[in-house]
Every structure is written in C-alpha cells, then in structure tokens.
Design a protein around this motif. Structure first.
Motif, PDB file in Angstrom:
ATOM      1  N   GLU A   1       0.827  -1.206   0.000  1.00 34.37           N
ATOM      2  CA  GLU A   1       0.000   0.000   0.000  1.00 34.37           C
ATOM      3  C   GLU A   1       0.864   1.260   0.000  1.00 34.37           C
ATOM      4  O   GLU A   1       0.525   2.254  -0.640  1.00 34.37           O
ATOM      5  CB  GLU A   1      -0.999  -0.028   1.152  1.00 34.37           C
ATOM      6  N   GLU A   2       2.020   1.208   0.673  1.00 33.05           N
ATOM      7  CA  GLU A   2       2.952   2.339   0.609  1.00 33.05           C
ATOM      8  C   GLU A   2       3.495   2.501  -0.814  1.00 33.05           C
ATOM      9  O   GLU A   2       3.638   3.622  -1.311  1.00 33.05           O
ATOM     10  CB  GLU A   2       4.106   2.139   1.594  1.00 33.05           C
ATOM     11  N   ALA A   3       3.789   1.394  -1.476  1.00 35.24           N
ATOM     12  CA  ALA A   3       4.276   1.458  -2.863  1.00 35.24           C
ATOM     13  C   ALA A   3       3.217   2.109  -3.759  1.00 35.24           C
ATOM     14  O   ALA A   3       3.544   2.943  -4.610  1.00 35.24           O
ATOM     15  CB  ALA A   3       4.617   0.059  -3.373  1.00 35.24           C
ATOM     16  N   LEU A   4       1.951   1.747  -3.562  1.00 40.63           N
ATOM     17  CA  LEU A   4       0.871   2.342  -4.355  1.00 40.63           C
ATOM     18  C   LEU A   4       0.732   3.837  -4.062  1.00 40.63           C
ATOM     19  O   LEU A   4       0.565   4.639  -4.981  1.00 40.63           O
ATOM     20  CB  LEU A   4      -0.451   1.621  -4.075  1.00 40.63           C
ATOM     21  N   GLU A   5       0.841   4.210  -2.792  1.00 42.57           N
ATOM     22  CA  GLU A   5       0.756   5.626  -2.411  1.00 42.57           C
ATOM     23  C   GLU A   5       1.916   6.430  -2.998  1.00 42.57           C
ATOM     24  O   GLU A   5       1.776   7.617  -3.282  1.00 42.57           O
ATOM     25  CB  GLU A   5       0.757   5.774  -0.890  1.00 42.57           C
ATOM     26  N   ASN A   6       3.065   5.770  -3.185  1.00 42.62           N
ATOM     27  CA  ASN A   6       4.255   6.438  -3.731  1.00 42.62           C
ATOM     28  C   ASN A   6       4.312   6.351  -5.259  1.00 42.62           C
ATOM     29  O   ASN A   6       5.383   6.465  -5.843  1.00 42.62           O
ATOM     30  CB  ASN A   6       5.528   5.844  -3.131  1.00 42.62           C
ATOM     31  N   ASN A   7       3.154   6.136  -5.885  1.00 45.31           N
ATOM     32  CA  ASN A   7       3.031   6.137  -7.353  1.00 45.31           C
ATOM     33  C   ASN A   7       3.760   4.984  -8.036  1.00 45.31           C
ATOM     34  O   ASN A   7       4.525   5.188  -8.993  1.00 45.31           O
ATOM     35  CB  ASN A   7       3.499   7.479  -7.935  1.00 45.31           C
ATOM     36  N   LEU A   8       3.469   3.779  -7.593  1.00 44.64           N
ATOM     37  CA  LEU A   8       3.970   2.593  -8.284  1.00 44.64           C
ATOM     38  C   LEU A   8       3.524   2.674  -9.739  1.00 44.64           C
ATOM     39  O   LEU A   8       2.369   2.996 -10.017  1.00 44.64           O
ATOM     40  CB  LEU A   8       3.402   1.330  -7.626  1.00 44.64           C
ATOM     41  N   PRO A   9       4.419   2.384 -10.700  1.00 49.00           N
ATOM     42  CA  PRO A   9       4.034   2.479 -12.115  1.00 49.00           C
ATOM     43  C   PRO A   9       2.807   1.619 -12.442  1.00 49.00           C
ATOM     44  O   PRO A   9       2.605   0.549 -11.867  1.00 49.00           O
ATOM     45  CB  PRO A   9       5.274   1.960 -12.853  1.00 49.00           C
ATOM     46  N   ALA A  10       2.030   2.099 -13.390  1.00 43.93           N
ATOM     47  CA  ALA A  10       0.768   1.440 -13.764  1.00 43.93           C
ATOM     48  C   ALA A  10       0.969  -0.006 -14.197  1.00 43.93           C
ATOM     49  O   ALA A  10       0.147  -0.869 -13.882  1.00 43.93           O
ATOM     50  CB  ALA A  10       0.073   2.229 -14.864  1.00 43.93           C
TER      51      ALA A  10
END
Length: 198
Positions: free
Chosen positions: A126-135
């Motif tokens: 969830e932290e990776a997603l919040e930090n703009n994990l590539p699409a």
C-alpha cells in the motif's frame, strides 16, 4: 605439429578473452546489468548477473538512479532465487538508508508476501501504491494484496472468513487487479470469484 597448432589456437582464444574481459569488467554498471534483465528476463538473467552484481560496489548516492537500480537488481535476484529472508533483511536495510522508491517497496512486499507476513506485506504494498507505483506493476500488486487480505481474514478467525473489513479489502483489490489489467488472465477472474465466495 597438431599439438602446436592446437596450442596456438588455445593461446589465441585466451588472448581474445583476456582483452575482452577487462573492457567488460569496466563496463559493468547497474544500468548495463538492468539491460541484461530487460533482454533476458529475471529468471534467466539473475544467474548470469549475480557474480557481477556481487563484485559491483554499491553506489554511495542514495538519491541516485544507480543506487536504486543496484538495490532493485540485487533485491529481485534474491527474490527470484527464493532467498526471502535475505531479501527482506537486505531491502529493509537499504530502504532505511535511502529513498523509499515504489519499485523497492514492491520487491520487499513480494518477499514479505511469500514469507506469509501478510500484514507487513499489505502495509508495504500500500505504501508502494501511495508512492506512485508504475501502472504496469499495479495489477500484480493488486492481486497480491487481494490474496494477502484473504489470508489475513482467514488467519484472524481461525480459518473461517469472518473478518468483513479484510474481506472487503480483498474484494476491492481483486476488482482493481481485474480492471487495471489490459488483458486479464483467467486467474484474476478466479481470484475475484474466490473472494466473492468467501
């Protein structure tokens, strides 16, 4: 005479190898090793690049792309060889030193997920997603999150799926995995069905 020509051929090959080797050694960078992974894929590249990666000195600039590439390569190769405990220790140490790049959080989350540390994996993904994990990395992470939430729901209730909030999160991420994947594989549909049945 044959022995002499064989020896000359061997010397010629060794000379070519000796002249090629220093140039190759000088060209070993995180970027060049990343190029090997792009061409070969992780499974095939990791055994090839691991000795070079071990010999490579870690870049000192934690904010630079070379450092991120180095940690990414080393982390994924540890994951690829199923050395989860080493990967977790390595990545937690590196993330404490440098920036918490989403790609590094994805690798750490994968190691935690494979180790059955679902709550920790969820927080990391969830932290990776919040930090703009590539699409292009999101569908895979969504799928892992759905599974981790399902396992968490089962663990919290002795194997019965009775944690409604964890199940709701599992369904949310299973739907996101399905919706964000351009060409979803049947396993993604199956995962959503499994969550709905729970």
């Amino acid at each position: 005479m044959k022995a002499r020509s064989a020896l000359i051929s061997l010397l010629a090959v060794c000379t070519l190898m000796a002249t090629d080797h220093p140039a190759q050694a000088a060209d070993i960078t995180p970027k060049s090793l990343t190029d090997v992974v792009k061409r070969e894929g992780w499974a095939k590249a990791c055994p090839q690049i691991q000795p070079k990666l071990d010999a490579l000195q870690e870049p000192g600039d934690f904010s630079g792309n070379d450092w991120r590439d180095y940690v990414t390569l080393k982390g994924w190769c540890l994951v690829e060889t199923r050395r989860e405990a080493e990967a977790i220790d390595f990545l937690e140490n590196k993330l404490a030193q440098g920036r918490r790049a989403p790609c590094l959080l994805d690798i750490l989350g994968t190691s935690l997920f494979r180790s059955g540390l679902d709550a920790e994996a969820i927080a990391t993904f969830e932290e990776a997603l919040e930090n703009n994990l590539p699409a292009h990395d999101r569908p895979n992470v969504y799928s892992k999150l759905a599974t981790a939430y399902m396992r968490l729901a089962a663990t919290s209730s002795g194997g019965r799926m009775t944690d409604p909030s964890a199940l709701a999160q599992a369904e949310r991420y299973a739907r996101l995995a399905l919706e964000s994947d351009q060409e979803p594989v049947p396993a993604v549909y199956s995962q959503l069905a499994h969550v709905k049945m729970a």
